[in-house]
Design a protein around this motif. Structure first.
Motif, short mmCIF file in Angstrom:
data_model
loop_
_atom_site.label_atom_id
_atom_site.label_comp_id
_atom_site.label_asym_id
_atom_site.label_seq_id
_atom_site.Cartn_x
_atom_site.Cartn_y
_atom_site.Cartn_z
N LYS A 35 0.83 -1.21 0.00
CA LYS A 35 0.00 0.00 0.00
C LYS A 35 0.86 1.26 0.00
CE LYS A 35 -1.51 1.60 3.86
NZ LYS A 35 -2.20 1.85 5.15
N ASN A 36 1.93 1.26 0.79
CA ASN A 36 2.70 2.49 1.02
C ASN A 36 3.70 2.80 -0.08
OD1 ASN A 36 1.36 2.88 3.48
ND2 ASN A 36 2.89 1.74 4.63
N VAL A 37 4.38 1.79 -0.62
CA VAL A 37 5.43 2.07 -1.61
C VAL A 37 5.26 1.31 -2.91
CG1 VAL A 37 7.08 2.67 0.20
CG2 VAL A 37 7.01 0.32 -0.66
N GLY A 38 4.24 0.45 -2.99
CA GLY A 38 4.02 -0.31 -4.22
C GLY A 38 3.47 0.56 -5.34
N ASN A 39 3.68 0.12 -6.58
CA ASN A 39 3.10 0.87 -7.71
C ASN A 39 1.68 0.39 -7.99
OD1 ASN A 39 3.26 -1.52 -9.37
ND2 ASN A 39 5.42 -1.06 -9.78
N GLU A 40 1.03 1.06 -8.90
CA GLU A 40 -0.38 0.77 -9.17
C GLU A 40 -0.59 -0.67 -9.63
OE1 GLU A 40 -4.41 1.70 -9.10
OE2 GLU A 40 -2.64 2.73 -8.28
N VAL A 96 1.72 -14.87 -0.79
CA VAL A 96 2.68 -13.86 -1.23
C VAL A 96 3.44 -13.34 -0.02
CG1 VAL A 96 0.92 -12.04 -1.15
CG2 VAL A 96 3.01 -11.69 -2.48
N TYR A 97 4.76 -13.17 -0.19
CA TYR A 97 5.64 -12.77 0.90
C TYR A 97 6.31 -11.44 0.55
CZ TYR A 97 5.17 -17.71 2.16
OH TYR A 97 4.67 -18.95 2.49
N THR A 98 6.24 -10.50 1.48
CA THR A 98 7.00 -9.25 1.34
C THR A 98 8.34 -9.49 2.03
OG1 THR A 98 4.97 -7.93 1.37
CG2 THR A 98 7.04 -6.79 1.86
N VAL A 99 9.41 -9.57 1.25
CA VAL A 99 10.70 -10.06 1.74
C VAL A 99 11.75 -8.94 1.70
CG1 VAL A 99 12.49 -11.81 1.47
CG2 VAL A 99 10.11 -12.34 0.86
N ALA A 100 12.42 -8.74 2.82
CA ALA A 100 13.52 -7.78 2.89
C ALA A 100 14.79 -8.45 2.40
CB ALA A 100 13.70 -7.29 4.33
N VAL A 101 15.46 -7.82 1.45
CA VAL A 101 16.66 -8.40 0.84
C VAL A 101 17.74 -7.33 0.72
CG1 VAL A 101 15.40 -10.13 -0.50
CG2 VAL A 101 15.77 -7.86 -1.47
N ARG A 102 18.96 -7.80 0.58
CA ARG A 102 20.08 -6.87 0.38
C ARG A 102 20.37 -6.78 -1.12
NH1 ARG A 102 22.81 -4.03 3.22
NH2 ARG A 102 22.17 -5.06 5.15
N THR A 103 20.20 -5.57 -1.65
CA THR A 103 20.48 -5.32 -3.07
C THR A 103 21.66 -4.39 -3.25
OG1 THR A 103 18.78 -3.59 -2.94
CG2 THR A 103 18.13 -5.70 -3.90
N VAL A 110 26.48 -2.72 2.49
CA VAL A 110 26.11 -3.04 3.86
C VAL A 110 25.37 -1.86 4.49
CG1 VAL A 110 28.03 -4.62 4.17
CG2 VAL A 110 28.32 -2.20 4.76
N GLY A 111 24.57 -2.18 5.53
CA GLY A 111 23.85 -1.12 6.23
C GLY A 111 22.45 -0.91 5.70
N MET A 112 21.77 0.06 6.29
CA MET A 112 20.36 0.28 5.98
C MET A 112 20.12 0.78 4.57
SD MET A 112 19.61 3.80 8.15
CE MET A 112 20.30 3.11 9.66
N ASN A 113 21.12 1.39 3.94
CA ASN A 113 20.91 1.96 2.61
C ASN A 113 21.06 0.95 1.47
OD1 ASN A 113 20.41 4.59 3.57
ND2 ASN A 113 22.61 4.99 3.77
N GLY A 114 21.24 -0.33 1.83
CA GLY A 114 21.36 -1.34 0.78
C GLY A 114 20.24 -2.35 0.81
N ILE A 115 19.12 -1.99 1.45
CA ILE A 115 18.01 -2.94 1.64
C ILE A 115 16.83 -2.60 0.73
CG2 ILE A 115 16.28 -3.75 3.30
CD1 ILE A 115 18.40 -3.34 5.48
N GLY A 156 8.71 -0.22 -4.36
CA GLY A 156 9.36 1.07 -4.19
C GLY A 156 10.68 1.13 -4.93
N THR A 157 11.60 1.94 -4.39
CA THR A 157 12.90 2.17 -5.02
C THR A 157 13.94 1.21 -4.47
OG1 THR A 157 12.35 4.52 -5.21
CG2 THR A 157 14.66 3.92 -5.47
N GLU A 158 14.79 0.71 -5.34
CA GLU A 158 15.86 -0.19 -4.91
C GLU A 158 16.75 0.50 -3.87
OE1 GLU A 158 17.92 -3.24 -7.60
OE2 GLU A 158 19.44 -1.67 -7.40
N ASN A 159 17.10 -0.27 -2.85
CA ASN A 159 17.96 0.18 -1.75
C ASN A 159 17.28 1.17 -0.80
OD1 ASN A 159 20.10 -1.41 -2.72
ND2 ASN A 159 20.83 0.25 -4.04
N GLN A 160 15.98 1.36 -0.94
CA GLN A 160 15.25 2.29 -0.06
C GLN A 160 14.17 1.58 0.75
OE1 GLN A 160 16.17 5.61 0.29
NE2 GLN A 160 17.89 4.86 -0.96
N GLY A 161 14.34 0.28 0.97
CA GLY A 161 13.32 -0.49 1.68
C GLY A 161 13.33 -0.30 3.18
#
Length: 384
Positions: free
Chosen positions: A106-111, A172-179, A182-187, A231-236
């Motif tokens: 809902k918050n960051v997905g596209n239409e 369906v799974y909303t999965v946090a991944v590292r793209t 390191v750190g919060m800016n690569g998730i 949403g945007t890559e690395n901004q999860g």
């Protein structure tokens, strides 16, 4: 005596009261008669999702265009409270796992993503889960290790997630991944369907929340369409943190409501149980325990209403949300412990609300952010 009733703050409208009554009827008809049976079976019928969806419970807080009902925060808290009053947290945790799995959509997905997933989730036809925690780390989200490497129009995902609610049965799974680095800016966040090749799941056995479907997830070279990036890559990371605030508020409301239900069960038992020719409730030590339980419940309720109003007005009081969650779980722990102690052997037997609650204390004190993490986060927010 009528027992301890929830204080209803003046900002609750007649519409809120009507909605609460509807949820209470649903719980009384569809959940409470079967709570112990489902807990022992460690599952519950799949059609409970569609029943909740038909009533509109799954769509609370989601846009109408996708099958939701756009109402204020207090409606969500009412759902949390009434489901928790059964003191069978495993049922409500899995039934409402979309409240943590679907907000990122809902918050960051596209239409296209919203249209593809939200209507079927909010109707109960599909089940949504959130996968963040890993075997080597839970609250330390910034250091997660599951990787997603981009190759043209898809990602290749490798890694493991654990303690995932609705982990076995979700669609369906909303999965946090590292793209990234390191750190919060690569998730990043990816939507991964259950039938993805290389995706496996194993169930977990737990101390409490038996009816909750909890699992470890394994991703072995899973090819996930790049179109499933939320949403945007690395901004999860930001979307995850926003999710946590809502989850903790929901958990606090549930813990307090379960504590109140425990109190009422213990009060009823103490008034009916005859000890040495008198009701147990006439013993001073028992009366004092009940008063202390009521005091803690009322104090936690007041804090919940205060924090909920702050969030409703557009604030994000992170420190207060953390402290509220801890106050609620500590209240629950006290009520469960003293409730079982007061009921004695009857409280130790499986089937009572107090016994189920006693088994569920620790998961609430750990899930959504452990009490120690909450204190540390609150201290930083308070500038300590």
């Amino acid at each position: 005596m009528p027992g301890l009733q929830r204080y209803i703050p003046p900002h609750y409208t007649q519409e809120h009261h009507v909605f609460r009554a509807m949820v209470q009827r649903f719980v009384a008809d569809e959940i409470e008669p079967f709570a112990s049976e489902w807990d022992e079976a460690e599952t519950f019928p799949r059609d409970l999702y569609t029943k909740a969806g038909e009533l509109g419970l799954l769509g609370i807080g989601f846009p109408e265009g996708y099958g939701g009902t756009e109402v204020d925060l207090f409606y969500s808290l009412i759902v949390a409270e009434e489901l928790a009053a059964v003191c069978a947290g495993g049922i409500s945790a899995s039934l409402m796992s979309h409240t943590i799995g679907s907000p990122p959509i809902k918050n960051v997905g596209n239409e296209e993503q919203k249209k593809r997933y939200l209507p079927s989730i909010l109707s109960g036809d599909k089940i949504s889960a959130l996968a963040i925690t890993e075997p080597d780390g839970g609250s330390d989200v910034a250091n997660l290790k599951t990787t997603a490497v981009r190759y043209e129009d898809h990602y290749v995902v490798n890694g493991t997630k654990t303690f995932i609610t609705s982990g076995m049965r979700a669609d369906v799974y909303t999965v946090a991944v590292r793209t990234g680095d390191v750190g919060m800016n690569g998730i990043s966040l990816l939507l991964i369907d259950r039938d993805t090749a290389g995706f496996e799941r194993t169930p977990l056995n737990k101390m409490g929340w038996w009816a909750s479907d909890t699992a470890t997830l394994y991703f072995d070279n899973c090819r996930v369409p790049a179109a499933n990036l939320l949403g945007t890559e690395n901004q999860g990371f930001q979307a995850i943190m926003l999710n946590f605030n809502s989850e903790r508020l929901w958990m606090a409301a549930g813990c307090i409501a379960a504590s109140r239900a425990c109190y009422n069960e213990v009060l009823d038992y103490a008034q009916q149980r005859i000890v040495f020719g008198k009701p147990l409730s006439q013993k001073q030590v028992v009366r004092h325990k009940l008063v202390q339980m009521a005091q803690r419940i009322n104090a936690a309720t007041a804090y919940l209403d205060q924090v909920a109003l702050m969030v409703h007005s557009g604030q994000q009081p992170v420190a207060d949300i953390c402290m509220l969650k801890n106050q609620a779980t500590e209240c629950m722990e006290y009520c469960a412990r003293e409730g079982v102690q007061t009921m004695g052997g009857a409280g130790y037997l499986r089937g009572s609300k107090s016994e189920r609650l006693y088994r569920e204390v620790r998961v609430n004190a750990i899930g959504g952010g452990a009490e120690e993490i909450m204190r540390d986060l609150a201290s930083r927010q308070l500038g300590i």
